[in-house]
Write an enzyme that holds these catalytic residues in place. Sequence first.
Site, PDB file in Angstrom:
ATOM      1  N   ASP A 189      40.649 -14.561  34.283  1.00 52.54           N
ATOM      2  CA  ASP A 189      40.246 -13.652  35.360  1.00 52.54           C
ATOM      3  C   ASP A 189      39.096 -12.787  34.854  1.00 52.54           C
ATOM      4  O   ASP A 189      39.306 -11.787  34.173  1.00 52.54           O
ATOM      5  CB  ASP A 189      41.413 -12.774  35.805  1.00 52.54           C
ATOM      6  CG  ASP A 189      41.071 -11.911  37.020  1.00 52.54           C
ATOM      7  OD1 ASP A 189      39.872 -11.722  37.294  1.00 52.54           O
ATOM      8  OD2 ASP A 189      42.000 -11.427  37.676  1.00 52.54           O
ATOM      9  N   HIS A 194      37.595  -5.269  35.478  1.00 52.43           N
ATOM     10  CA  HIS A 194      38.449  -5.092  34.313  1.00 52.43           C
ATOM     11  C   HIS A 194      37.663  -4.985  33.010  1.00 52.43           C
ATOM     12  O   HIS A 194      38.269  -4.902  31.939  1.00 52.43           O
ATOM     13  CB  HIS A 194      39.439  -6.254  34.222  1.00 52.43           C
ATOM     14  CG  HIS A 194      40.214  -6.482  35.477  1.00 52.43           C
ATOM     15  ND1 HIS A 194      41.152  -5.596  35.939  1.00 52.43           N
ATOM     16  CD2 HIS A 194      40.156  -7.492  36.394  1.00 52.43           C
ATOM     17  CE1 HIS A 194      41.661  -6.048  37.082  1.00 52.43           C
ATOM     18  NE2 HIS A 194      41.069  -7.191  37.373  1.00 52.43           N
TER      19      HIS A 194
END
Length: 285
Positions: A189, A194
């Site tokens: 991901d 993030h």
Amino acid sequence: MPLDPDVLMSMQIDPVRRRYDWRDSALYALGLGYGADPVDAAQLRYVQEHDQQAMPTMVNVLGHDGSWMKRPETGIDYSKVVHGEQAMQIHAPLPVAGDIIAQTHIEEVVDKGDGKGALVTARREISDAETGAPYATVWLTIFCRGAGGFGGSLAASRQPHPQPEGAPDHSAAVETRPEQALIYRLSGDYNMLHADPETAQKAGFDRPILHGLATFGIACRALMDRYCAADGARVRGLEGRFSAPVYPGEAITIDMWAQGRGQAAFGARVGDRDVLRNGRFDFSE
């Protein structure tokens, strides 16, 4: 363009084939904080190749392909998509290394009302690429903000597990590391939310946040320690609703309630902030 449930329900999504090895399994476990205690055999079994086990929640990243959410014909505004719920059912322990096929189907589209939102649930079947033997079924539910009002079904067929009242039977705190999201993203991901401070700030966060599926995996880790003697082969299922983000470096507390043979309810929080609710854990005794 409004969300189109007919397009979603009839969508053909190509299967994903993924070959992985023991290093991928170890990297995924490192992203959940395994190995923080370098002499804990229960942790080391997931991060080194001697008598290694694959962490069962790795099925949530194997074969994932979220590109269907970005197809313009669906009417989904990807900038307004939020990860709402996750569930998995384990049919057989995941090998440490293997070759899998993942087939995704759109299972349900729910209309939460005009001006509110919509829920889209995708089901992914993961099986051995050579034998066809099933390993897991994974459900991903996304919340599409502001996409409701198209006249669809108002109620989801998959209902959340009831959140228990009263004090938990057991609580366990798991420390996360400041760089944990940077490690976890290497399992597939690569959303810059993030990793990149500027992207996170544009999304309304002080800094990059931990992946929801990392929180999901950390909860499973604590539940395994409590109910399965840290043995991933005994895990049968896990589900929960995401309620708030976690910042890398925060401690996640998992509250647990035993609910009869082979089942426990759980929630996860950072201090008083709920981050995962309506959790259910199924395991073999």
